[in-house]
Scaffold this motif. Structure first.
Motif, PDB file in Angstrom:
ATOM      1  N   GLN A  61       0.826  -1.210   0.000  1.00  0.00           N
ATOM      2  CA  GLN A  61       0.000   0.000   0.000  1.00  0.00           C
ATOM      3  C   GLN A  61       0.862   1.264   0.000  1.00  0.00           C
ATOM      4  O   GLN A  61       0.451   2.287  -0.553  1.00  0.00           O
ATOM      5  N   VAL A  62       2.035   1.203   0.599  1.00  0.00           N
ATOM      6  CA  VAL A  62       2.977   2.330   0.514  1.00  0.00           C
ATOM      7  C   VAL A  62       3.353   2.567  -0.948  1.00  0.00           C
ATOM      8  O   VAL A  62       3.429   3.712  -1.418  1.00  0.00           O
ATOM      9  N   GLU A  63       3.570   1.480  -1.682  1.00  0.00           N
ATOM     10  CA  GLU A  63       3.886   1.605  -3.106  1.00  0.00           C
ATOM     11  C   GLU A  63       2.712   2.194  -3.889  1.00  0.00           C
ATOM     12  O   GLU A  63       2.903   2.977  -4.824  1.00  0.00           O
ATOM     13  N   GLY A  89     -15.009 -12.045  -3.885  1.00  0.00           N
ATOM     14  CA  GLY A  89     -14.100 -11.186  -3.130  1.00  0.00           C
ATOM     15  C   GLY A  89     -13.718  -9.902  -3.834  1.00  0.00           C
ATOM     16  O   GLY A  89     -12.707  -9.275  -3.498  1.00  0.00           O
ATOM     17  N   LYS A  90     -14.533  -9.476  -4.786  1.00  0.00           N
ATOM     18  CA  LYS A  90     -14.220  -8.266  -5.541  1.00  0.00           C
ATOM     19  C   LYS A  90     -14.160  -7.036  -4.645  1.00  0.00           C
ATOM     20  O   LYS A  90     -13.211  -6.240  -4.712  1.00  0.00           O
ATOM     21  N   GLY A  91     -15.177  -6.868  -3.809  1.00  0.00           N
ATOM     22  CA  GLY A  91     -15.231  -5.692  -2.949  1.00  0.00           C
ATOM     23  C   GLY A  91     -14.064  -5.616  -1.989  1.00  0.00           C
ATOM     24  O   GLY A  91     -13.466  -4.550  -1.787  1.00  0.00           O
ATOM     25  N   GLY A  92     -13.704  -6.748  -1.388  1.00  0.00           N
ATOM     26  CA  GLY A  92     -12.583  -6.767  -0.462  1.00  0.00           C
ATOM     27  C   GLY A  92     -11.267  -6.471  -1.147  1.00  0.00           C
ATOM     28  O   GLY A  92     -10.400  -5.785  -0.588  1.00  0.00           O
ATOM     29  N   ALA A  93     -11.093  -6.987  -2.373  1.00  0.00           N
ATOM     30  CA  ALA A  93      -9.874  -6.713  -3.132  1.00  0.00           C
ATOM     31  C   ALA A  93      -9.781  -5.238  -3.498  1.00  0.00           C
ATOM     32  O   ALA A  93      -8.696  -4.631  -3.448  1.00  0.00           O
ATOM     33  N   ILE A  94     -10.900  -4.650  -3.841  1.00  0.00           N
ATOM     34  CA  ILE A  94     -10.926  -3.221  -4.156  1.00  0.00           C
ATOM     35  C   ILE A  94     -10.572  -2.396  -2.922  1.00  0.00           C
ATOM     36  O   ILE A  94      -9.765  -1.456  -2.987  1.00  0.00           O
ATOM     37  N   GLN A  95     -11.154  -2.746  -1.791  1.00  0.00           N
ATOM     38  CA  GLN A  95     -10.869  -1.997  -0.559  1.00  0.00           C
ATOM     39  C   GLN A  95      -9.410  -2.131  -0.154  1.00  0.00           C
ATOM     40  O   GLN A  95      -8.790  -1.165   0.301  1.00  0.00           O
ATOM     41  N   ALA A  96      -8.837  -3.319  -0.310  1.00  0.00           N
ATOM     42  CA  ALA A  96      -7.424  -3.508   0.024  1.00  0.00           C
ATOM     43  C   ALA A  96      -6.530  -2.685  -0.881  1.00  0.00           C
ATOM     44  O   ALA A  96      -5.479  -2.180  -0.456  1.00  0.00           O
ATOM     45  N   THR A  97      -6.946  -2.523  -2.137  1.00  0.00           N
ATOM     46  CA  THR A  97      -6.151  -1.755  -3.093  1.00  0.00           C
ATOM     47  C   THR A  97      -6.157  -0.270  -2.764  1.00  0.00           C
ATOM     48  O   THR A  97      -5.113   0.392  -2.789  1.00  0.00           O
ATOM     49  N   MET A  98      -7.303   0.262  -2.428  1.00  0.00           N
ATOM     50  CA  MET A  98      -7.386   1.722  -2.264  1.00  0.00           C
ATOM     51  C   MET A  98      -7.482   2.184  -0.817  1.00  0.00           C
ATOM     52  O   MET A  98      -7.682   3.379  -0.559  1.00  0.00           O
ATOM     53  N   ALA A  99      -7.283   1.292   0.141  1.00  0.00           N
ATOM     54  CA  ALA A  99      -7.483   1.626   1.551  1.00  0.00           C
ATOM     55  C   ALA A  99      -6.687   2.839   2.009  1.00  0.00           C
ATOM     56  O   ALA A  99      -7.163   3.638   2.820  1.00  0.00           O
ATOM     57  N   ASN A 100      -5.470   2.994   1.524  1.00  0.00           N
ATOM     58  CA  ASN A 100      -4.620   4.097   1.968  1.00  0.00           C
ATOM     59  C   ASN A 100      -4.312   5.099   0.861  1.00  0.00           C
ATOM     60  O   ASN A 100      -3.430   5.951   1.014  1.00  0.00           O
ATOM     61  N   MET A 101      -5.047   4.994  -0.231  1.00  0.00           N
ATOM     62  CA  MET A 101      -4.882   5.970  -1.311  1.00  0.00           C
ATOM     63  C   MET A 101      -5.738   7.202  -1.013  1.00  0.00           C
ATOM     64  O   MET A 101      -6.708   7.147  -0.260  1.00  0.00           O
ATOM     65  N   ASN A 102      -5.357   8.306  -1.613  1.00  0.00           N
ATOM     66  CA  ASN A 102      -6.103   9.553  -1.444  1.00  0.00           C
ATOM     67  C   ASN A 102      -7.451   9.418  -2.134  1.00  0.00           C
ATOM     68  O   ASN A 102      -7.517   9.280  -3.357  1.00  0.00           O
ATOM     69  N   PRO A 103      -8.562   9.452  -1.386  1.00  0.00           N
ATOM     70  CA  PRO A 103      -9.880   9.240  -2.000  1.00  0.00           C
ATOM     71  C   PRO A 103     -10.296  10.348  -2.963  1.00  0.00           C
ATOM     72  O   PRO A 103     -11.263  10.181  -3.704  1.00  0.00           O
TER      73      PRO A 103
END
Length: 298
Positions: A61-63, A89-103
């Motif tokens: 997520q830092v990357e 698991g689409k929703g969970g994968a999406i959340q893991a991808t953008m969890a720490n990105m600038n919304p």
């Protein structure tokens, strides 16, 4: 019973055996519990530990934050399409991808069924309206590929519309790529018993029972039809300019980590740390061609 709906037991054929599945029964049947994780030829015996998952995901997520800075500095645009059966698991994968990105520059698109006006438009039009501007990362929780799966299986489109979609989509996606958008297409694949287990979990979880719908129950008897449509979709719409990436998702943790790794490996962003990203697990991530040749797939 959680929720107001009551669902009748469903007769299913799994692996050549007739089974009765009563989703309202709070006890998960042994024949599901024992086979769920290994179903569909999943290549691991156990889940990735939560400690390893959280430690690895945080570094990845830092990357992804670096990716956002690069996108904003260079005006880059990214689209990632997440497809798969219900409960893949689409929703969970999406959340893991953008969890720490600038919304402000990373957003999810999850469109409801088209309005009467939208039904009269070019099929792709309402999706194009949500495409990213410079510096944006857009994640589609389902996409125009509804017309390659749920619509023909459930009778929501005509045979002519379905065939037209399969013919036109590679051309449509070539325009996306030629526009300079970085474009990812993920199919999250799960085994039959794993889907049943996740549906059962949803039915009896007070925080997730809303995720289960009568449409999910109606689709239970259409597993083979969905598989046939999935395979044709992968065959017809996989291309050099817009390839499919199949992610084995019985273990959500491994699926999420390797999906993010694939994105990071593909993008050539500033400050990229290849050592942190690591190698994509080719037992979890496959090309469409490799998946279609795999006789253990679900």
């Amino acid at each position: 019973m959680l929720g107001e709906a009551h669902y009748e037991p469903v007769e299913l054929e799994i692996g050549g055996t007739r089974r009765t599945f009563d989703i309202d029964d709070p006890v998960l049947p042994d024949w599901i519990d024992k086979k769920a994780f290994s179903s569909g030829g999943f290549p691991y015996d156990d889940k990735l530990s939560s400690q390893d998952y959280e430690k690895t995901l945080e570094k990845l997520q830092v990357e992804l934050v670096k990716v956002q800075f690069w996108m904003q500095a260079k005006g880059r645009r990214v689209i990632a399409v997440f497809e798969g059966r219900d409960a893949a698991g689409k929703g969970g994968a999406i959340q893991a991808t953008m969890a720490n990105m600038n919304p402000r520059s990373a957003r999810i698109v999850a469109l409801t069924k088209p309005t009467e006006t939208e039904r009269g438009q070019w099929y792709y039009q309402r999706y194009v309206a949500t495409f990213p501007t410079a510096g944006e990362f857009v994640l589609f929780d389902r996409s125009w590929y509804n017309r390659a799966g749920v619509e023909p299986v459930m009778g929501f489109c005509t045979a002519e519309q379905y065939e037209h979609f399969l013919k036109q989509t590679p051309r449509f996606e070539k325009m996306i790529v030629e526009e300079g958008i970085h474009f990812f297409k993920f199919w999250l694949n799960i085994g039959h018993e794993m889907q049943l287990k996740r549906f059962h979990d949803r039915r009896h979880d007070p925080l997730k029972c809303w995720k289960l719908s009568p449409m999910d129950i109606a689709a239970l008897k259409k597993w083979d039809d969905y598989s046939e449509k999935r395979d044709r979709m992968l065959k017809e719409t996989d291309s050099n300019h817009a390839p499919w990436t199949v992610v084995r998702a019985n273990d959500k943790r491994r699926a999420r980590i390797n999906l993010v790794r694939h994105i990071l490996t593909t993008l050539d962003y500033d400050g990229k740390d290849k050592a942190v990203i690591g190698d994509v697990d080719d037992r979890i991530v496959q090309t469409a061609a490799a998946f279609l040749k795999d006789d253990k797939r679900a």
